[in-house]
Write an enzyme that holds these catalytic residues in place. Structure first.
Site, PDB file in Angstrom:
ATOM      1  N   GLU A  79       1.122  -1.158   0.114  1.00 40.55           N
ATOM      2  CA  GLU A  79      -0.026  -0.072   0.070  1.00 40.55           C
ATOM      3  C   GLU A  79       0.810   0.739   0.338  1.00 40.55           C
ATOM      4  O   GLU A  79       0.795   1.855  -0.419  1.00 40.55           O
ATOM      5  CB  GLU A  79      -0.809  -0.281   1.375  1.00 40.55           C
TER       6      GLU A  79
ATOM      7  N   HIS B 156     -10.110  -5.286  11.587  1.00 38.05           N
ATOM      8  CA  HIS B 156     -10.880  -5.001   9.560  1.00 38.05           C
ATOM      9  C   HIS B 156     -12.151  -4.008   9.661  1.00 38.05           C
ATOM     10  O   HIS B 156     -13.299  -4.364   8.676  1.00 38.05           O
ATOM     11  CB  HIS B 156     -10.622  -6.619   9.092  1.00 38.05           C
TER      12      HIS B 156
END
Length: 326
Positions: A60, A129
């Protein structure tokens, strides 16, 4: 007017903007061959090819940095994070590069990039998450933060975000991709920084965004059975915040509840409440109340997870409280 899912509305926005502007490209993990983790990029690789639909490594920080550099060089990249939880790894590029470049270059260099992907909680994905980060990014000068709640807004806001000359954090609802709704064909553009009244009402304003819009609408239905007429105001854009719309609604109803998916401390609702109580204190007939997720990491256990989330019953209870009916 055709009916589309939230994911297909996003797909339509991407396709139309890539057809309109050859400088627009999409990059991220599995956006090409796999057609996106949530299938938002379905069919785009076939139409636009691998130079504009770019599969990246699982890195990322690296591909966010490439997106920033591409934007500085004149392109308009759309950088997809598989979830905003994973974007924590790219935070340096978003905050120290994208958000500050225009200011630090005295306006000479902009970063017209969109960073997008799903945020918030889904179902039993665990604490790492299931996080709502909108208040975090909205805290940063130089970033715009957008959170559509409906398919029509998803399309219109994404088109505006891609055309914007500043970096946009575009957070999609993790549980909204299958949501269906009417979406205008063609040039449907929703301006950034404009809230929307999803349900008019006269007794109380429920300020919400993203997944809590559906929660607020369900709460309003419950309250209608008690002869309470709730107005549901969808912020749509967190930064810039449409303070004019918030104050106008509260000026009509004189009571307000703010519902958000995030944690209570320093959340989006805290900013909304501060704005109301600074700018419209004399309009209030009761203190503004907030309904948030529990101030804990999201539990994995489904019963605890349900208890930690915002639901219509909690929003309705807050409305009764500001109306002194509890």
């Amino acid at each position: 007017m055709p009916t589309l899912t939230y994911r297909d509305a996003l797909n339509q926005a991407l396709r139309e903007e890539m057809q309109r502007d050859p400088n627009v490209l999409l990059m991220g993990e599995e956006v090409g061959v796999y057609q996106g983790a949530y299938k938002v990029s379905r069919g785009l690789l076939e139409e636009f090819g691998p130079k504009r639909i770019v599969d990246t490594p699982i890195a990322e920080l690296g591909f966010a940095g490439i997106g920033v550099g591409a934007a500085m060089g004149g392109l308009r990249p759309v950088v997809e994070f598989m979830t905003w939880n994973f974007a924590l790894l790219a935070i340096d590029q978003l905050i120290n590069s994208a958000a500050k470049m225009r200011y630090m270059s005295a306006g000479q260099v902009g970063v017209p990039a969109v960073f997008r992907g799903p945020g918030g909680s889904a179902l039993q994905l665990g604490a790492q998450h299931s996080q709502a980060f909108e208040s975090f990014y909205a805290h940063i000068p130089g970033l715009k933060v957008v959170m559509p709640a409906t398919p029509a807004d998803a399309k219109g806001l994404l088109k505006s975000a891609i055309r914007d000359d500043d970096p946009v954090v575009f957070i999609e609802g993790e549980m909204l991709y299958n949501l269906k709704g009417e979406v205008p064909d063609g040039e449907h553009v929703v301006p950034l920084g404009k809230a929307d009244i999803k349900r008019p009402g006269s007794d109380v304003t429920i300020v919400c965004h993203s997944k809590t819009v559906a929660v607020a609408l369900k709460a309003a239905e419950l309250l209608a059975g008690e002869e309470i007429d709730a107005e549901v105001l969808d912020l749509r854009t967190i930064r810039p915040l449409d303070t004019e719309a918030v104050l106008a609604s509260v000026g009509r109803t004189h009571r307000c509840v703010v519902a958000e998916e995030g944690w209570p401390f320093a959340g989006v609702g805290a900013q909304v409440v501060d704005t109301i109580q600074r700018e419209a204190f004399d309009e209030l007939d009761a203190p503004v109340l907030r309904v948030t997720a529990a101030d804990v990491p999201m539990p994995y256990n489904k019963h605890l997870e349900k208890a930690a989330k915002v639901d219509p019953a909690r929003v309705a209870a807050a409305v009764r409280s500001v109306l002194y009916r509890d």
